[in-house]
Motif scaffolding. Structure first.
Motif, short mmCIF file in Angstrom:
data_model
loop_
_atom_site.label_atom_id
_atom_site.label_comp_id
_atom_site.label_asym_id
_atom_site.label_seq_id
_atom_site.Cartn_x
_atom_site.Cartn_y
_atom_site.Cartn_z
N ASN A 281 -6.59 3.86 4.15
CA ASN A 281 -5.80 4.75 4.98
C ASN A 281 -4.74 3.97 5.75
O ASN A 281 -4.72 2.74 5.76
N PHE A 282 -3.86 4.69 6.43
CA PHE A 282 -2.72 4.09 7.11
C PHE A 282 -3.15 3.06 8.15
O PHE A 282 -2.61 1.94 8.22
N GLY B 19 -7.26 19.69 14.19
CA GLY B 19 -7.40 18.36 14.73
C GLY B 19 -8.82 17.85 14.56
O GLY B 19 -9.71 18.58 14.15
N GLY B 20 -9.02 16.57 14.90
CA GLY B 20 -10.34 15.95 14.78
C GLY B 20 -10.21 14.47 14.51
O GLY B 20 -9.24 13.82 14.94
N HIS B 21 -11.16 13.92 13.78
CA HIS B 21 -11.24 12.49 13.48
C HIS B 21 -10.58 12.21 12.13
O HIS B 21 -11.02 12.71 11.10
N TYR B 22 -9.52 11.40 12.16
CA TYR B 22 -8.75 11.09 10.95
C TYR B 22 -9.50 10.09 10.07
O TYR B 22 -9.97 9.06 10.55
N HIS B 23 -9.58 10.41 8.77
CA HIS B 23 -10.14 9.49 7.79
C HIS B 23 -9.06 8.92 6.89
O HIS B 23 -8.91 7.71 6.77
N THR B 24 -8.30 9.78 6.21
CA THR B 24 -7.23 9.34 5.33
C THR B 24 -6.41 10.55 4.92
O THR B 24 -6.81 11.70 5.16
N ASP B 25 -5.25 10.31 4.33
CA ASP B 25 -4.51 11.41 3.76
C ASP B 25 -5.11 11.76 2.40
O ASP B 25 -5.69 10.92 1.71
N ASN C 111 0.79 -1.23 0.00
CA ASN C 111 0.00 0.00 0.00
C ASN C 111 0.83 1.28 0.00
O ASN C 111 0.28 2.37 -0.18
N PHE C 112 2.14 1.16 0.23
CA PHE C 112 3.01 2.33 0.26
C PHE C 112 4.27 2.05 -0.55
O PHE C 112 4.78 0.93 -0.56
N ALA C 113 4.79 3.09 -1.18
CA ALA C 113 5.97 2.93 -2.04
C ALA C 113 7.24 2.72 -1.22
O ALA C 113 8.17 2.02 -1.66
N ASP C 114 7.29 3.31 -0.04
CA ASP C 114 8.50 3.23 0.79
C ASP C 114 8.09 2.88 2.21
O ASP C 114 7.39 3.67 2.86
N VAL C 115 8.50 1.72 2.70
CA VAL C 115 8.10 1.25 4.02
C VAL C 115 9.31 0.73 4.79
O VAL C 115 10.13 -0.02 4.25
N GLN C 116 9.41 1.13 6.05
CA GLN C 116 10.40 0.58 6.97
C GLN C 116 9.70 0.24 8.28
O GLN C 116 8.98 1.08 8.83
N VAL C 117 9.89 -0.98 8.77
CA VAL C 117 9.30 -1.41 10.04
C VAL C 117 10.40 -2.04 10.88
O VAL C 117 11.11 -2.93 10.40
#
Length: 311
Positions: A179-180, A272-278, A28-34
């Protein structure tokens, strides 16, 4: 006294969960580090939390629920965070999460981003519609109020607020549709199947913008019977980074009528508020710190329920 139900989550090792999240987020993301890291000092910028970490007896509480808000609000549903910490068997806990304010105290309807370690510090933020211009009015809760109440519903992650090992997630440039937080939940779903897993923590939208809603100051006089009704009632905004978010997520409801993901955010620039997506997938950058929860506490589960308004 609210009814409290307790459930033990499946708790993956951090090592195993790191691989699961990496594989899922890469879709879902082009660049991921975990990776597994020592929790950064969360009293520092950008978080400015009242404790240094999110470790120590991690647990999740799902309190009340959307059925107490829609189709019509049950304003008598009020909860005290100190009491809920005791009901989560962790008195004095550090609490992160998302909920609605107590309209009895605030006088209007609004979103609250919980960040609390009582009786020492109440670091919550309240996001409401600015009566002057219809925009976002974000305030530190303790600047106007001394109580520890919230109302109707809350999804909370609680811990001792200690330093410790956490999962660090860096995800840039979203390529998928979710979303994330949903991407993380779907990563867990794909690997763990029918094993319920809960997780909480915090993440920052470091770059980009996000779709955020705030509930209107007045509850709807007309019943909100569908998701469309709810969406038409809510006020939506596009807000800019950096936004500090408090996600609570559960994969697989073990039969407690849970809200499976709920994330509120605050900032130091008044939004601020309720996050839905970027809303800027090509440039968005996420940085998050997460811990799997050991237990679920279902507090005051609605007897009559529905699935409206749970986005």
């Amino acid at each position: 006294m609210a009814r409290v139900e307790k459930f033990a989550f499946h708790v993956p090792s951090l090592e195993e969960l790191t691989g699961v999240l990496l594989n899922g987020l890469k879709e879902n993301f082009a660049d991921v580090q975990v990776s597994i890291v020592d929790c950064p000092d969360l009293t520092q910028e950008p978080f400015m939390f009242p404790v240094k970490g999110i470790c120590g007896k991690p647990r999740i509480a799902d309190v009340g629920g959307v059925p107490y808000l829609v189709p019509l609000p049950q304003k008598d549903k009020v909860y005290d965070l100190n009491t809920m910490a005791k009901e989560m068997e962790l008195p004095g806990a550090f609490i992160l999460g998302a909920g609605a304010v107590s309209s009895r105290i605030v006088g209007v309807n609004a979103e609250v981003a919980q960040s609390e370690n009582k009786p020492a510090v109440n670091g919550s933020y309240i996001a409401q519609i600015n009566p002057e211009d219809g925009g976002c009015l974000l305030e530190k809760y303790r600047n106007k109020h001394t109580d520890c109440e919230c109302g109707l519903l809350a999804n909370l992650y609680a811990s001792k607020g200690l330093p410790g090992k956490v999962i660090e997630v860096k995800a840039n440039r979203r390529t998928g549709e979710h979303n994330f937080v949903t991407c993380i939940k779907k990563s867990i779903e794909k690997h763990y199947g029918d094993k319920p897993v809960g997780m909480g923590g915090t993440f920052v939208i470091q770059k980009g913008k996000a779709k955020i809603h705030i509930m209107p100051p007045e509850f709807s006089m007309c019943p909100l019977n569908t998701d469309e009704d709810v969406n038409n009632w809510l006020k939506y905004f596009e807000m800019k980074a950096p936004l500090i978010c408090q996600p609570v997520l559960v994969y697989r409801d073990p039969g407690f009528d849970l809200r499976l993901e709920h994330t509120h955010c605050f900032s130091h620039h008044g939004e601020g508020g309720h996050y839905h997506t970027d809303t800027t997938p090509d440039s968005v950058q996420y940085l998050g710190y997460f811990v799997p929860a050991e237990f679920l506490f279902r507090i005051d589960r609605p007897k009559e329920t529905h699935l409206v308004g749970r986005d």
